[in-house]
Design a protein around this motif. Structure first.
Motif, PDB file in Angstrom:
ATOM      1  N   HIS A 111       0.808  -1.212   0.000  1.00 46.13           N
ATOM      2  CA  HIS A 111       0.000   0.000   0.000  1.00 46.13           C
ATOM      3  C   HIS A 111       0.854   1.281   0.000  1.00 46.13           C
ATOM      4  N   LEU A 112       1.971   1.266   0.689  1.00 48.57           N
ATOM      5  CA  LEU A 112       2.836   2.444   0.704  1.00 48.57           C
ATOM      6  C   LEU A 112       3.473   2.651  -0.665  1.00 48.57           C
ATOM      7  N   ALA A 113       3.855   1.574  -1.317  1.00 46.07           N
ATOM      8  CA  ALA A 113       4.412   1.684  -2.674  1.00 46.07           C
ATOM      9  C   ALA A 113       3.387   2.264  -3.635  1.00 46.07           C
ATOM     10  N   GLY A 114       2.143   1.794  -3.560  1.00 48.70           N
ATOM     11  CA  GLY A 114       1.102   2.313  -4.435  1.00 48.70           C
ATOM     12  C   GLY A 114       0.846   3.788  -4.223  1.00 48.70           C
ATOM     13  N   THR A 115       0.814   4.213  -2.959  1.00 51.58           N
ATOM     14  CA  THR A 115       0.593   5.633  -2.660  1.00 51.58           C
ATOM     15  C   THR A 115       1.742   6.490  -3.169  1.00 51.58           C
ATOM     16  N   THR A 116       2.956   6.015  -2.997  1.00 52.77           N
ATOM     17  CA  THR A 116       4.125   6.764  -3.469  1.00 52.77           C
ATOM     18  C   THR A 116       4.087   6.939  -4.980  1.00 52.77           C
ATOM     19  N   LEU A 117       3.754   5.896  -5.700  1.00 49.47           N
ATOM     20  CA  LEU A 117       3.676   6.007  -7.159  1.00 49.47           C
ATOM     21  C   LEU A 117       2.557   6.958  -7.582  1.00 49.47           C
ATOM     22  N   MET A 118       1.468   6.989  -6.845  1.00 49.83           N
ATOM     23  CA  MET A 118       0.396   7.943  -7.130  1.00 49.83           C
ATOM     24  C   MET A 118       0.888   9.371  -6.951  1.00 49.83           C
ATOM     25  N   LEU A 119       1.668   9.630  -5.903  1.00 39.49           N
ATOM     26  CA  LEU A 119       2.214  10.977  -5.665  1.00 39.49           C
ATOM     27  C   LEU A 119       3.161  11.383  -6.791  1.00 39.49           C
ATOM     28  N   LEU A 120       3.996  10.456  -7.220  1.00 40.35           N
ATOM     29  CA  LEU A 120       4.900  10.761  -8.323  1.00 40.35           C
ATOM     30  C   LEU A 120       4.131  11.021  -9.611  1.00 40.35           C
ATOM     31  N   ALA A 121       3.039  10.280  -9.811  1.00 42.47           N
ATOM     32  CA  ALA A 121       2.208  10.499 -10.996  1.00 42.47           C
ATOM     33  C   ALA A 121       1.567  11.887 -10.952  1.00 42.47           C
ATOM     34  N   VAL A 122       1.128  12.324  -9.780  1.00 39.15           N
ATOM     35  CA  VAL A 122       0.555  13.664  -9.622  1.00 39.15           C
ATOM     36  C   VAL A 122       1.600  14.724  -9.968  1.00 39.15           C
ATOM     37  N   PHE A 123       2.825  14.525  -9.511  1.00 41.11           N
ATOM     38  CA  PHE A 123       3.897  15.493  -9.792  1.00 41.11           C
ATOM     39  C   PHE A 123       4.159  15.569 -11.296  1.00 41.11           C
ATOM     40  N   ALA A 124       4.250  14.405 -11.962  1.00 36.72           N
ATOM     41  CA  ALA A 124       4.503  14.401 -13.407  1.00 36.72           C
ATOM     42  C   ALA A 124       3.338  15.026 -14.165  1.00 36.72           C
ATOM     43  N   ALA A 125       2.115  14.732 -13.752  1.00 37.32           N
ATOM     44  CA  ALA A 125       0.945  15.306 -14.421  1.00 37.32           C
ATOM     45  C   ALA A 125       0.898  16.815 -14.248  1.00 37.32           C
ATOM     46  N   ALA A 126       1.253  17.295 -13.057  1.00 41.56           N
ATOM     47  CA  ALA A 126       1.264  18.741 -12.816  1.00 41.56           C
ATOM     48  C   ALA A 126       2.312  19.434 -13.687  1.00 41.56           C
ATOM     49  N   ARG A 127       3.454  18.796 -13.872  1.00 45.94           N
ATOM     50  CA  ARG A 127       4.477  19.378 -14.738  1.00 45.94           C
ATOM     51  C   ARG A 127       3.987  19.436 -16.183  1.00 45.94           C
ATOM     52  N   TRP A 128       3.235  18.420 -16.630  1.00 43.76           N
ATOM     53  CA  TRP A 128       2.709  18.463 -17.988  1.00 43.76           C
ATOM     54  C   TRP A 128       1.663  19.570 -18.139  1.00 43.76           C
ATOM     55  N   VAL A 129       0.831  19.741 -17.127  1.00 43.45           N
ATOM     56  CA  VAL A 129      -0.142  20.839 -17.165  1.00 43.45           C
ATOM     57  C   VAL A 129       0.570  22.174 -17.308  1.00 43.45           C
ATOM     58  N   GLU A 130       1.725  22.297 -16.652  1.00 44.76           N
ATOM     59  CA  GLU A 130       2.460  23.562 -16.677  1.00 44.76           C
ATOM     60  C   GLU A 130       3.114  23.825 -18.026  1.00 44.76           C
ATOM     61  N   ASN A 131       3.806  22.818 -18.589  1.00 44.00           N
ATOM     62  CA  ASN A 131       4.621  23.102 -19.768  1.00 44.00           C
ATOM     63  C   ASN A 131       4.238  22.321 -21.026  1.00 44.00           C
ATOM     64  N   GLY A 132       3.356  21.332 -20.900  1.00 41.98           N
ATOM     65  CA  GLY A 132       2.892  20.607 -22.071  1.00 41.98           C
ATOM     66  C   GLY A 132       3.922  19.723 -22.734  1.00 41.98           C
ATOM     67  N   ARG A 133       5.042  19.432 -22.057  1.00 42.32           N
ATOM     68  CA  ARG A 133       6.061  18.581 -22.664  1.00 42.32           C
ATOM     69  C   ARG A 133       5.635  17.118 -22.614  1.00 42.32           C
ATOM     70  N   ARG A 134       5.811  16.453 -23.727  1.00 40.54           N
ATOM     71  CA  ARG A 134       5.288  15.100 -23.895  1.00 40.54           C
ATOM     72  C   ARG A 134       5.862  14.134 -22.865  1.00 40.54           C
ATOM     73  N   ARG A 135       7.114  14.304 -22.511  1.00 39.24           N
ATOM     74  CA  ARG A 135       7.741  13.332 -21.616  1.00 39.24           C
ATOM     75  C   ARG A 135       7.056  13.292 -20.251  1.00 39.24           C
ATOM     76  N   TRP A 136       6.512  14.445 -19.816  1.00 37.32           N
ATOM     77  CA  TRP A 136       5.821  14.462 -18.531  1.00 37.32           C
ATOM     78  C   TRP A 136       4.494  13.739 -18.628  1.00 37.32           C
ATOM     79  N   ALA A 137       3.791  13.873 -19.737  1.00 38.16           N
ATOM     80  CA  ALA A 137       2.522  13.171 -19.923  1.00 38.16           C
ATOM     81  C   ALA A 137       2.747  11.658 -19.970  1.00 38.16           C
ATOM     82  N   ILE A 138       3.772  11.248 -20.721  1.00 34.54           N
ATOM     83  CA  ILE A 138       4.072   9.813 -20.801  1.00 34.54           C
ATOM     84  C   ILE A 138       4.526   9.297 -19.439  1.00 34.54           C
ATOM     85  N   GLY A 139       5.334  10.093 -18.743  1.00 26.73           N
ATOM     86  CA  GLY A 139       5.770   9.699 -17.406  1.00 26.73           C
ATOM     87  C   GLY A 139       4.603   9.517 -16.454  1.00 26.73           C
TER      88      GLY A 139
END
Length: 587
Positions: free
Chosen positions: A227-255
């Motif tokens: 459960h801790l691993a799943g939550t951590t990956l969700m947090l990292l996904a939120v960070f990557a998604a937020a970066r894509w919202v900011e700059n629209g770079r494809r690598r963040w969306a794929i990440g």
């Protein structure tokens, strides 16, 4: 800029070092050992491993049965069930549990799953999917690496582990280290996410400290569960998604898509992470490239839908790559899927109003002060967002990251409330993502509304201090259960001293196992299980004594709520009720 970056890295390193101390303290708690033999056999000569296997019988894997489903389930809905009379087969099965299982009831599931794989036959089906392949396979790889380094011994000889339970106990330590590693990554993820939201290193430090000290995180980092691993990956996904919202770079969306798939791949309950994929598209349209116009190139509805579909396909592929036998068994062996998910669904049922109990469990998991401040802060930040427009890039970041975090954690909180009624205290682990949301919102609210640095320091200190007050108690519980004498052995000695001469009937709340019953003399006690729903604070009328682990301290006073560690299986208290203490049902 370089100096600031170095200071941030140094601070993050110190945080990770502190978290490592917290997560590794007592990592060897509640492991199986031969020390229970003196109680289980009443001083007589203990059985050897081969004798236990012959008496208990080897449980062969069934093609249609999940690895986490019992081969001999007990039907005890409305009647008492006798589990030990005068049958060595029953005794051997119980001894096997005490020789192989830890104090945590779910940890053994991973090793049961690994034991049913047959690599020589190219069969790596875990036959258990409530823990994803990104959890089970890495644990197996770590055990293989530890075996190569001669830190553990991996052998198909089950009798060896029954004769040397301490050797099997090292398996738990390896798996717990994997969970603790995800806890460290989670500390870094919270730090980076809060600094991204607030542009405040002090706030990020406070949030990381609160995260690592929350009782639910301390507990999850000490248990071999995903459960801790799943939550951590969700947090990292939120960070990557937020970066894509900011700059629209494809690598963040794929990440973000890869991380969403990985989160589900480690534990299916993280499926809410997939909500990020459409949510980040909506926020990109509204907040991208601020304070410039919303989007330099306007996307049509079709192109946006295709982008979401493409990212979803990436997430599904990641899940299938880490859980290949789920799609395979959809075609080849649906029975094992039905067995697995049917067994998991039995745990989730709505039985009345769950909100009061859910609030209690959230308070126990996050710490009450942090949960209250986080709840108030979340509302205050939502009101502020509704009233204030997006004026700069930092405000856009705040909106994007906060909105995406809410998208994946609020559904977790809602589901937690729906199924909370009647659940034991350790159910609090399922609110982990929601607890993290409260911690982040509480810290960000202080950084936003308390403008004076001195006031911020005081508020941050109170949050960290109150969270540490409860979190360190949980650390202490794990350390105490890593010692030879534990709450279970103390209770076992007391039970042995209460053994009557005539009617030696003992009622156990659950089937005898290291987590549910201290080791007792299996040759002099007749062990029965009361009917389901029998009140936990009453002695079973047909038994000399009734024993079971204490759960949530409702009605035990305010001090018991704040000073106990109910969501953890470490240092668990075991109330022992005698037949003389039988309480008649109230009128």
């Amino acid at each position: 800029m370089g100096l600031v970056r170095n200071q941030i890295l140094i601070r993050l390193f110190v945080l990770l070092a502190g978290a490592a101390v917290l997560f590794l303290a007592g990592i060897n708690w509640g492991l199986p050992s031969r020390s229970t033999d003196a109680f289980l056999f009443g001083g007589a000569r203990a059985w050897e491993g081969k004798q236990i296997l012959v008496l208990a019988g080897n449980v062969e894997a069934s093609a249609g049965r999940a690895a986490d489903v019992s081969s001999k389930p007990l039907d005890r809905r409305d009647r008492a069930v006798v589990v030990v009379v005068d049958d060595d087969r029953d005794r051997a099965r119980i001894v096997r549990r005490y020789r192989l299982m830890s104090y945590q009831p779910d940890e053994f599931t991973t090793f049961k799953s690994l034991s049913e794989m047959r690599p020589g036959r190219r069969d790596l089906d875990p036959r258990m999917y409530k823990y994803g392949g990104l959890w089970v396979y890495p644990v197996g790889a770590l055990l293989k690496a530890a075996s190569a380094a001669r830190l553990v011994r991996v052998t198909p000889d089950a009798a060896y582990y029954l004769d040397h339970p301490e050797a099997f106990g090292r398996f738990y330590v390896v798996a717990r280290l994997y969970s603790a590693l995800w806890g460290l990554i989670g500390v870094a993820a919270v730090f980076l996410l809060v600094r991204y939201i607030s542009a405040d290193t002090a706030a990020a430090t406070c949030a990381a400290l609160c995260f690592m000290l929350m009782p639910v995180v301390v507990t999850a980092a000490h248990e071999a569960k995903p459960h801790l691993a799943g939550t951590t990956l969700m947090l990292l996904a939120v960070f990557a998604a937020a970066r894509w919202v900011e700059n629209g770079r494809r690598r963040w969306a794929i990440g973000a898509a890869i991380l969403c798939g990985a989160a589900v791949g480690v534990v299916p309950s993280a499926m809410v992470a997939l909500l990020l994929l459409p949510a980040m598209q909506v926020l990109r349209t509204r907040l991208g490239d601020r304070p410039a116009p919303p989007l330099r190139t306007r996307d049509s509805g079709l192109s946006t839908s295709l982008r979401v579909a493409g990212l979803a396909i990436i997430s599904v592929l990641v899940y299938c790559m880490t859980n290949p036998y789920v799609p395979i068994n959809l075609v080849r062996n649906r029975a094992v899927l039905r067995s697995n998910f049917g067994n998991s669904s039995d745990f989730y049922h709505s039985s009345g109003l769950g909100l009061p109990h859910a609030l209690l469990l959230v308070g126990l998991g996050a710490s009450f002060v942090l949960a209250i401040v986080g709840g108030i802060g979340a509302v205050a930040l939502a009101v502020r967002a509704a009233r204030k427009g997006v004026t700069d890039a930092q405000e856009s970041r705040r909106r994007a990251a906060g909105g995406l975090l809410a998208v994946v954690t609020l559904p977790v909180g809602l589901a937690f409330v729906v199924f909370a009624a009647g659940q034991p205290a350790d159910y609090a682990r399922f609110a982990l993502p929601f607890d993290v949301l409260l911690a982040i919102e509480g810290v960000v609210a202080i950084a936003t509304f308390v403008r004076r640095p001195a006031g911020q320091r005081v508020c941050f200190g109170l949050l960290v201090g109150t969270t540490a007050f409860t979190g360190l108690q949980y650390v202490g519980g794990f350390v105490r259960d890593a010692r030879p004498q534990t709450s279970r052995t103390v209770a076992a000695a007391r039970i042995a001293g209460m053994l009557p001469k005539d009617l030696a009937v003992l009622a156990s709340r659950e089937e005898p196992a290291p987590w549910s019953l201290p080791p007792v003399d299996l040759f002099r006690w007749r062990i029965v299980l009361p009917p389901r729903g029998f009140p936990a604070d009453r002695a079973y009328s047909d038994a000399a004594i009734t024993v079971g682990p204490a759960d949530c301290p409702l009605g035990s006073g305010v001090s018991a709520v704040f000073l106990s560690t109910p969501i953890s299986w470490a240092d668990k208290p075991f109330p022992i009720l005698t037949g003389r203490e039988y309480l008649k049902p109230s009128r």
